[in-house]
Scaffold this active site. Structure first.
Site, PDB file in Angstrom:
ATOM      1  N   HIS A 227       2.537 -11.558  14.266  1.00 23.48           N
ATOM      2  CA  HIS A 227       3.598 -12.142  15.076  1.00 23.48           C
ATOM      3  C   HIS A 227       3.338 -13.619  15.405  1.00 23.48           C
ATOM      4  CE1 HIS A 227       7.276 -11.859  17.109  1.00 23.48           C
ATOM      5  NE2 HIS A 227       7.105 -10.737  17.783  1.00 23.48           N
TER       6      HIS A 227
ATOM      7  N   THR B 125       0.847  -1.192   0.000  1.00 25.08           N
ATOM      8  CA  THR B 125       0.000   0.000   0.000  1.00 25.08           C
ATOM      9  C   THR B 125       0.880   1.238   0.000  1.00 25.08           C
ATOM     10  OG1 THR B 125      -1.747   1.207   1.197  1.00 25.08           O
ATOM     11  CG2 THR B 125      -0.177  -0.029   2.535  1.00 25.08           C
TER      12      THR B 125
END
Length: 406
Positions: free
Chosen positions: A377, A325
């Protein structure tokens, strides 16, 4: 003969849609393949056209109603003769300010598709000022949009801000509000973004890249590149290729989570976030590893045009393995992009800004860009995320690495 008008068959990922706009009303004549109604889903706007010459007999589902895949939304009578312009009879009782628009549409000088007429009215454009490229000189929606884009401050576009002035210049003490329902696309975006933050262990790591090498390369070859390929050489193709090579080295970044399973993809399908008036959409560059810089640039321009016109297909926006993006085109200096589920990472590009940097013990002014990598994560360790971003940085600062895969 009376036939049913049904909503299109939605893809598996789309449960339902909303009737956005009826371009034809009961009793109004329609030509074969003429647009009669738009169905908005949480991903795209689907168009329903007339099956034959005839009239709209009945509207079963009105604007704003929810419809399911293949559900009956109206009835159509084939071969029947109807009113040619029933909508204009309603406009006759409208304020005088609207009369010229109706007359210009009914004058016959310009033939407009319903979508084109709607867009022309929204932008206060005289249809006769637009050159039609459709069949028999018909003015298409694209013709109107091109006319709007080519005249940002032209005479035909000037009335638009004037018409909005009463809403802005309110009397002292007044506190106007306008409440509008979320579009299905905006509601879907909101739901996905909230879900991404609540369900993923999202973390962002940052780095910065010296854009001078890429900028010099573009400057040196931009004319020959455009002459050879018919497309301008932009930054996004370099970032896409750098990300593709980095994804090969760090498979966890090119993976997704499905329940308790980690799915590793042996291909690189990179989504490129595109901002539209309706919201953010992410068309996908399939098999980016097999694409050259020119192929990537052409595909991005194609997707950008389709997104602007609302013509992106479901299949063009699903199945990506990684997303890029670019907030820099709007002036963003640094940000933390949100994951695009079920992907495990997203790369954020930002504004190129000249900054003083220490180079070999001396201060130099260099065009720098902050890079941000948000990642899940649960799937990606911090070490992998940092190394992935460093790999992209190194390839961009030395573009030969992209070609040599080093």
């Amino acid at each position: 003969m009376s036939t049913e008008i049904k909503a299109p068959v939605f893809p598996e990922s789309v449960a339902e849609g909303t009737v956005a706009t009826w371009h034809k009303q009961p009793g109004e004549a329609c030509s074969r393949d003429e647009l009669i109604v738009d169905i908005e889903t949480d991903k795209v706007v689907l168009e329903v056209v007339a099956p034959a010459d005839g009239v709209i007999e009945e509207v079963v589902k009105g604007e704003g109603d929810t419809v399911e895949s293949g559900e009956v939304i109206g009835k159509f009578k084939e071969g029947a003769a109807g009113e040619s312009k029933p909508a204009e009879s309603k406009k006759e009782s409208a304020p005088e300010a609207e009369a010229p628009k109706a007359e210009s549409a009914a004058s016959g000088d310009a033939i407009l598709s319903p979508a084109a007429r709607k867009l022309a009215e929204e932008n206060s454009i005289d249809p006769n000022a637009i050159k039609g490229t459709g069949k028999d000189g018909r003015v298409t929606k694209e013709d109107v949009q091109n006319h709007v884009d080519s005249k940002p401050s032209g005479g035909t576009a000037a009335p638009q801000p004037a018409a909005q002035m009463p809403e802005v210049n309110v009397a002292s003490g007044e506190r106007p509000e306008k409440r509008v329902p979320m579009t299905r696309l905006r509601a879907s975006i909101a739901k996905r973004l909230v879900n991404a933050q609540q369900s993923a262990a999202m973390l962002t790591t940052f780095n910065e890249v010296n854009m001078a090498p890429i900028m010099e390369l573009r400057k040196q070859y931009k004319e020959s590149f455009e002459k050879r390929h018919g497309i301008k050489l932009g930054f996004m193709s370099f970032f896409t290729k750098a990300a593709t090579e980095a994804l090969k080295r760090f498979p966890a970044v090119n993976a997704s989570i499905d329940g308790n399973d980690m799915v590793y993809h042996g291909y690189q399908d990179i989504g490129v976030a595109v901002s539209t008036d309706r919201g953010l959409v992410v068309p996908v560059l399939r098999d980016s590893d097999a694409m050259g810089l020119a192929d990537i640039e052409k595909k991005i321009v194609e997707y950008g045009t389709k997104a602007k016109e609302g013509k992106l297909g479901i299949e063009e926006m699903t199945g990506g393995t990684f997303t890029i993006t670019n907030g820099g085109i709007f002036g963003s200096l640094i940000s933390t992009p949100i994951l695009n589920p079920p992907q495990t990472a997203i790369l954020g590009m930002h504004k190129i800004q000249e900054r003083p940097m220490a180079v070999n013990g001396k201060v130099e002014i260099l065009p720098m860009m902050y890079l941000a990598l948000s990642y899940d994560h649960r799937m990606i360790d911090g070490k992998e995320a940092v190394q992935f971003l460093v790999a992209i940085k190194e390839m961009l600062e030395d573009p030969a690495r992209i070609l040599l895969d080093v």
